[in-house]
Design a protein around this motif. Sequence first.
Motif, mmCIF file in Angstrom:
data_model
loop_
_atom_site.group_PDB
_atom_site.id
_atom_site.type_symbol
_atom_site.label_atom_id
_atom_site.label_comp_id
_atom_site.label_asym_id
_atom_site.label_seq_id
_atom_site.Cartn_x
_atom_site.Cartn_y
_atom_site.Cartn_z
ATOM 1 N N THR A 93 0.768 -1.198 0.065
ATOM 2 C CA THR A 93 -0.003 0.056 -0.105
ATOM 3 C C THR A 93 0.782 1.162 -0.007
ATOM 4 O O THR A 93 0.374 2.331 0.345
ATOM 5 C CB THR A 93 -0.717 0.047 1.261
ATOM 6 N N GLN A 96 -0.566 4.735 -1.296
ATOM 7 C CA GLN A 96 -1.570 5.423 -0.537
ATOM 8 C C GLN A 96 -1.011 6.526 0.322
ATOM 9 O O GLN A 96 0.214 6.622 0.611
ATOM 10 C CB GLN A 96 -2.257 4.443 0.209
ATOM 11 N N ASP A 103 -7.343 -0.128 1.903
ATOM 12 C CA ASP A 103 -7.431 1.036 0.852
ATOM 13 C C ASP A 103 -8.739 1.940 1.074
ATOM 14 O O ASP A 103 -8.851 3.030 0.976
ATOM 15 C CB ASP A 103 -7.542 0.250 -0.523
#
Length: 398
Positions: A93, A96, A103
């Motif tokens: 991730t 992000q 998410d």
Amino acid sequence: MNSTLDKFFGGKQGGIGLLILAALLLLVFPLLLDSFRLNMVGKYLTYAFVAVGLVLCWGYGGILSLGQGIFFGLGGYCMAMFLKLEASDPESTRIQSTPGIPDFMDWNQITELPLFWQPFQSFGFTLLAVVAVPAILALIIGVAMFKRRVGDVYFSIVTQAIAAILTILIIGQQGLTGGVNGITDLKTLLGWDIRTDEAKTILYFVNAALLIGCILIGRFILASKLGRLLMAMRDKEERVRFSGYDVASFKIFVFCVAASFSAIGGAMFTLQVGFMSPSFVGIVPSIEMVIFAAVGGRMSLLGAVYGALLVNYGKTVFSESFPELWLYFMGGLFIAVVMYFPNGLAGLWQSHARPWLARLRLPDRRQPSMKPKPPAEQPGAGGATIDAVPAKQLESTP
């Protein structure tokens, strides 16, 4: 040995029925079906956990719960939370705004993992929560309802209302639960890729083994004194209460057991299908789960499994062939079973198949013994013979 057969297998015939089911699930289906169809059967079997719990809760306990999707969904969400956290490691991730969190939390501008999510980083805690969280909720509902003697249709309405409330809550808290989309994109279990055909096959066998284990637990409960009390409460609740038993406690116990079975099915559904959403928590799926038990026979643990397989297979076939009419087919199937086969597939077996098989048995050709009968068995000897005892009395004699 006979006591063990009675408690865990339901006698000789129950043991044979369980062996047939085990052979069907562990040998026949894996040999005849490809990976895709086998995984589909595995998904059907996750609903069978709910049906088995409903046999205990509704068939024997007289508690018709129209909210079993609550516990199915809670078990599934507990497992999905662990899998989602494993799939949301900082490396996966890194694009992000806040790496290391799911998410959908990042999309909703949540910058740190919520407190109630943190324990689900442990697989051991997750396994405990899959069973404990739904059981605790069932305990709260049971104490609130049964201690106040709320039952019958009122209890069914309350469970429906709770299912609707929980669905609205999950959808509304999108940043914490994934909202209407649910928890998706689940990839690994402790580093093991659960998306491969090999993994799905292994999970199918785990699923079938757990289901058989739940059936054995259910049969042990029914063979005990508690099972006899459940049937007595279903038929004459006030008489059992006046006999000095705490009816509410027995109802709470069997309701919690049914909730735990449903939660195990929900967790296995998440593992096999790869996601969990609020569409499995609401009123409609809960009513469908009752249909599984009704079609199979609400007094038969094995029948509940066959009912779940049959109804879900019919649902798949009808939805593929008649996408606009499959709901009518499902409703017609349920109406036909209720009107013509009130005891479901198990009752159909008892009333038609078993007598037919009995007629196929070869007659006993052994030579009759020349030894004279004892005086008590001879006509006119003054003793009561077994032929003079009514059939109903014989059936009720332990």
